[in-house]
Design a protein around this motif. Sequence first.
Motif, PDB file in Angstrom:
ATOM      1  N   ARG A  33       0.835  -1.209   0.000  1.00 50.29           N
ATOM      2  CA  ARG A  33       0.000   0.000   0.000  1.00 50.29           C
ATOM      3  C   ARG A  33       0.866   1.255   0.000  1.00 50.29           C
ATOM      4  NH1 ARG A  33      -4.211   0.717   4.833  1.00 50.29           N
ATOM      5  NH2 ARG A  33      -2.332   1.380   5.972  1.00 50.29           N
ATOM      6  N   GLY A  34       0.505   2.196  -0.842  1.00 57.64           N
ATOM      7  CA  GLY A  34       1.173   3.488  -0.879  1.00 57.64           C
ATOM      8  C   GLY A  34       0.148   4.600  -0.743  1.00 57.64           C
ATOM      9  N   GLN A  35       0.337   5.470   0.235  1.00 55.82           N
ATOM     10  CA  GLN A  35      -0.565   6.597   0.438  1.00 55.82           C
ATOM     11  C   GLN A  35       0.083   7.872  -0.116  1.00 55.82           C
ATOM     12  OE1 GLN A  35      -2.648   6.756   4.269  1.00 55.82           O
ATOM     13  NE2 GLN A  35      -1.605   4.857   4.856  1.00 55.82           N
ATOM     14  N   VAL A  36      -0.741   8.731  -0.706  1.00 60.65           N
ATOM     15  CA  VAL A  36      -0.272   9.941  -1.387  1.00 60.65           C
ATOM     16  C   VAL A  36      -1.129  11.121  -0.954  1.00 60.65           C
ATOM     17  CG1 VAL A  36       0.164  11.023  -3.631  1.00 60.65           C
ATOM     18  CG2 VAL A  36       0.459   8.553  -3.372  1.00 60.65           C
ATOM     19  N   VAL A  37      -0.481  12.269  -0.833  1.00 61.60           N
ATOM     20  CA  VAL A  37      -1.166  13.527  -0.523  1.00 61.60           C
ATOM     21  C   VAL A  37      -0.943  14.487  -1.688  1.00 61.60           C
ATOM     22  CG1 VAL A  37      -1.221  15.525   1.035  1.00 61.60           C
ATOM     23  CG2 VAL A  37      -0.843  13.221   1.964  1.00 61.60           C
ATOM     24  N   ASP A  87       5.188  16.030   7.014  1.00 62.16           N
ATOM     25  CA  ASP A  87       6.369  16.424   7.787  1.00 62.16           C
ATOM     26  C   ASP A  87       7.627  16.330   6.926  1.00 62.16           C
ATOM     27  OD1 ASP A  87       4.934  16.960  10.045  1.00 62.16           O
ATOM     28  OD2 ASP A  87       5.497  15.133  11.126  1.00 62.16           O
ATOM     29  N   GLY A  88       7.804  15.196   6.236  1.00 63.11           N
ATOM     30  CA  GLY A  88       8.984  15.019   5.408  1.00 63.11           C
ATOM     31  C   GLY A  88       9.038  15.982   4.246  1.00 63.11           C
ATOM     32  N   THR A  89       7.888  16.239   3.637  1.00 62.17           N
ATOM     33  CA  THR A  89       7.845  17.134   2.481  1.00 62.17           C
ATOM     34  C   THR A  89       8.157  18.565   2.883  1.00 62.17           C
ATOM     35  OG1 THR A  89       6.199  15.724   1.395  1.00 62.17           O
ATOM     36  CG2 THR A  89       6.369  18.005   0.642  1.00 62.17           C
ATOM     37  N   ILE A  90       7.524  19.030   3.939  1.00 62.33           N
ATOM     38  CA  ILE A  90       7.705  20.426   4.356  1.00 62.33           C
ATOM     39  C   ILE A  90       9.116  20.654   4.911  1.00 62.33           C
ATOM     40  CG2 ILE A  90       6.911  22.173   6.003  1.00 62.33           C
ATOM     41  CD1 ILE A  90       4.069  20.940   5.613  1.00 62.33           C
ATOM     42  N   ARG A  91       9.693  19.647   5.545  1.00 64.14           N
ATOM     43  CA  ARG A  91      11.072  19.791   6.033  1.00 64.14           C
ATOM     44  C   ARG A  91      12.028  20.028   4.875  1.00 64.14           C
ATOM     45  NH1 ARG A  91      15.029  15.796   7.284  1.00 64.14           N
ATOM     46  NH2 ARG A  91      13.494  14.175   6.837  1.00 64.14           N
ATOM     47  N   THR A  92      11.758  19.395   3.732  1.00 69.36           N
ATOM     48  CA  THR A  92      12.630  19.527   2.574  1.00 69.36           C
ATOM     49  C   THR A  92      12.270  20.749   1.727  1.00 69.36           C
ATOM     50  OG1 THR A  92      12.789  17.117   2.508  1.00 69.36           O
ATOM     51  CG2 THR A  92      13.530  18.286   0.558  1.00 69.36           C
ATOM     52  N   ILE A  93      10.973  21.078   1.660  1.00 70.28           N
ATOM     53  CA  ILE A  93      10.497  22.189   0.821  1.00 70.28           C
ATOM     54  C   ILE A  93       9.584  23.060   1.691  1.00 70.28           C
ATOM     55  CG2 ILE A  93       9.361  22.779  -1.368  1.00 70.28           C
ATOM     56  CD1 ILE A  93       9.783  19.574  -1.893  1.00 70.28           C
ATOM     57  N   PRO A  94      10.158  23.970   2.482  1.00 71.10           N
ATOM     58  CA  PRO A  94       9.376  24.716   3.470  1.00 71.10           C
ATOM     59  C   PRO A  94       8.202  25.496   2.890  1.00 71.10           C
ATOM     60  CG  PRO A  94      11.721  24.967   3.883  1.00 71.10           C
ATOM     61  CD  PRO A  94      11.596  24.272   2.564  1.00 71.10           C
ATOM     62  N   SER A  95       8.305  25.984   1.657  1.00 69.83           N
ATOM     63  CA  SER A  95       7.224  26.793   1.088  1.00 69.83           C
ATOM     64  C   SER A  95       5.930  26.007   0.918  1.00 69.83           C
ATOM     65  CB  SER A  95       7.645  27.366  -0.269  1.00 69.83           C
ATOM     66  OG  SER A  95       7.930  26.333  -1.194  1.00 69.83           O
ATOM     67  N   ARG A 153      -5.985  -3.692   2.697  1.00 69.77           N
ATOM     68  CA  ARG A 153      -6.670  -2.652   3.472  1.00 69.77           C
ATOM     69  C   ARG A 153      -6.534  -1.315   2.754  1.00 69.77           C
ATOM     70  NH1 ARG A 153      -4.057  -3.147   9.239  1.00 69.77           N
ATOM     71  NH2 ARG A 153      -5.082  -1.103   9.414  1.00 69.77           N
ATOM     72  N   ARG A 154      -7.650  -0.615   2.603  1.00 70.56           N
ATOM     73  CA  ARG A 154      -7.681   0.588   1.770  1.00 70.56           C
ATOM     74  C   ARG A 154      -7.691   1.893   2.569  1.00 70.56           C
ATOM     75  NH1 ARG A 154      -8.594  -0.028  -3.559  1.00 70.56           N
ATOM     76  NH2 ARG A 154      -9.145  -2.099  -4.305  1.00 70.56           N
ATOM     77  N   GLU A 155      -7.363   1.852   3.848  1.00 72.96           N
ATOM     78  CA  GLU A 155      -7.453   3.076   4.640  1.00 72.96           C
ATOM     79  C   GLU A 155      -6.442   4.151   4.223  1.00 72.96           C
ATOM     80  OE1 GLU A 155      -8.306  -0.368   7.556  1.00 72.96           O
ATOM     81  OE2 GLU A 155      -6.874   0.060   5.976  1.00 72.96           O
ATOM     82  N   ILE A 156      -6.859   5.399   4.359  1.00 72.92           N
ATOM     83  CA  ILE A 156      -5.940   6.543   4.401  1.00 72.92           C
ATOM     84  C   ILE A 156      -5.748   6.843   5.881  1.00 72.92           C
ATOM     85  CG2 ILE A 156      -5.570   8.955   3.796  1.00 72.92           C
ATOM     86  CD1 ILE A 156      -5.642   7.154   1.381  1.00 72.92           C
ATOM     87  N   THR A 157      -4.529   6.768   6.365  1.00 72.93           N
ATOM     88  CA  THR A 157      -4.303   6.887   7.805  1.00 72.93           C
ATOM     89  C   THR A 157      -3.733   8.258   8.178  1.00 72.93           C
ATOM     90  OG1 THR A 157      -2.072   5.956   7.686  1.00 72.93           O
ATOM     91  CG2 THR A 157      -3.884   4.400   7.955  1.00 72.93           C
ATOM     92  N   ALA A 158      -4.129   8.713   9.346  1.00 72.72           N
ATOM     93  CA  ALA A 158      -3.669  10.020   9.827  1.00 72.72           C
ATOM     94  C   ALA A 158      -2.159  10.038   9.994  1.00 72.72           C
ATOM     95  CB  ALA A 158      -4.361  10.349  11.153  1.00 72.72           C
ATOM     96  N   GLY A 159      -1.594   8.931  10.497  1.00 74.87           N
ATOM     97  CA  GLY A 159      -0.149   8.885  10.707  1.00 74.87           C
ATOM     98  C   GLY A 159       0.624   8.991   9.411  1.00 74.87           C
ATOM     99  N   ALA A 160       0.132   8.335   8.379  1.00 76.67           N
ATOM    100  CA  ALA A 160       0.824   8.394   7.090  1.00 76.67           C
ATOM    101  C   ALA A 160       0.771   9.798   6.506  1.00 76.67           C
ATOM    102  CB  ALA A 160       0.203   7.393   6.119  1.00 76.67           C
ATOM    103  N   VAL A 161      -0.399  10.435   6.575  1.00 80.98           N
ATOM    104  CA  VAL A 161      -0.524  11.804   6.063  1.00 80.98           C
ATOM    105  C   VAL A 161       0.404  12.743   6.823  1.00 80.98           C
ATOM    106  CG1 VAL A 161      -2.095  13.763   5.797  1.00 80.98           C
ATOM    107  CG2 VAL A 161      -2.870  11.451   5.196  1.00 80.98           C
ATOM    108  N   ARG A 162       0.450  12.582   8.141  1.00 83.86           N
ATOM    109  CA  ARG A 162       1.352  13.413   8.956  1.00 83.86           C
ATOM    110  C   ARG A 162       2.802  13.211   8.540  1.00 83.86           C
ATOM    111  NH1 ARG A 162       1.916  10.766  14.319  1.00 83.86           N
ATOM    112  NH2 ARG A 162       3.218   9.477  12.957  1.00 83.86           N
ATOM    113  N   ASP A 163       3.223  11.954   8.410  1.00 80.38           N
ATOM    114  CA  ASP A 163       4.621  11.679   8.074  1.00 80.38           C
ATOM    115  C   ASP A 163       4.985  12.212   6.682  1.00 80.38           C
ATOM    116  OD1 ASP A 163       4.845  10.440  10.502  1.00 80.38           O
ATOM    117  OD2 ASP A 163       4.729   8.391   9.699  1.00 80.38           O
TER     118      ASP A 163
END
Length: 359
Positions: free
Chosen positions: A235-239, A292-300, A279-289
Amino acid sequence: MRVAVIGAGVIGCATALELAKRGAEVVLLERAVPGSEASSAAAGMLGAGAEIDEDDPEQIERLVRARDAYGPWIEELRGETGIDVGYRVSGILIVMTGDPVERERLTRIVALQRARGQRAELIDGVQARSIEPELSADVGACAYFPDDSQVDPPALLRALVASLAKKRNVSLRSGAVVERMLLEGGRCTGVALAAPPAAGQSNVVQADATVLAAGSWSSLLPGIEKELAPVRPARGQVVQLEERPPRLATPIVRGPAYAIPRGDGRVYCGSTVEFVGYRREITAGAVRDILDGTIRTIPSLAEASLSSTWMGFRPHAERPLVGRSSIPGLFWATGHYRSGIVLAKITADDIAQSIFASS
């Protein structure tokens, strides 16, 4: 020649199209609707550098060939359908983390690429920010692959389906659940469908060759368990974020996280790799992670709007399973894991060549 293709994701559609172009009569079977699984969820990186899991020369050569096949293929699809699939040679930047093993691996991959005449560079943070100014100030060394590209997978799928619809020798059957392979005298002669057929259709599809392109569902077909290496869903979750106006221009990869700008303000951010069955859930923890990783690398991107989330199941196998099976008449086109989009065209070419060579 009549060919049954099981699965209408990008791999299955591309294979059906290539077979039809070579004169085969193709029946394309899809359990749901075309591209409803991994193909629609993919990020669409076409990376001969970014998609590499290990510093394997054979894998690098295959990915370079796959990436370079896209330009002519997209021109052909655009000319036939008029659909813009978002193909761009954007380059890809891989941010090196503090992990010395990862740094050594990327250093070897760059060296292997350069030894094969490919453009690849190890650059420092200043050079990286000159390529992509939105990178964080803490970004240090990067691997840069300027010839890597990207495509918008849902748009690519629309173009493939539109092209298939123009072919008189292609029949696309949605809602077609394959119950079993037809085996006669040790040879695969087609498939039997589980659901009652539509008016005028049979639940048996006879074929001279059958292609299994069912992605994460490939191992669920009964009767071939001993022939097919295990394929399991990852499973891969995407935002998806949206910038107004667009600022990020270059796809960025940092560890498991990536951010892929589409050029119109949309930025695909992902992705997880989770072996949780179907399992097809979108999970809060995955969205947070992911955020977090994206904004740390690309603050804008902290100022971007969060427009949608989704997930898909990548078909994980030890290696992509492409070509003839041990059962005459049955061919594999599955197990591409994270490289299904980039490998789509050359997989289609290889399968078509194998089928016609065996006829």
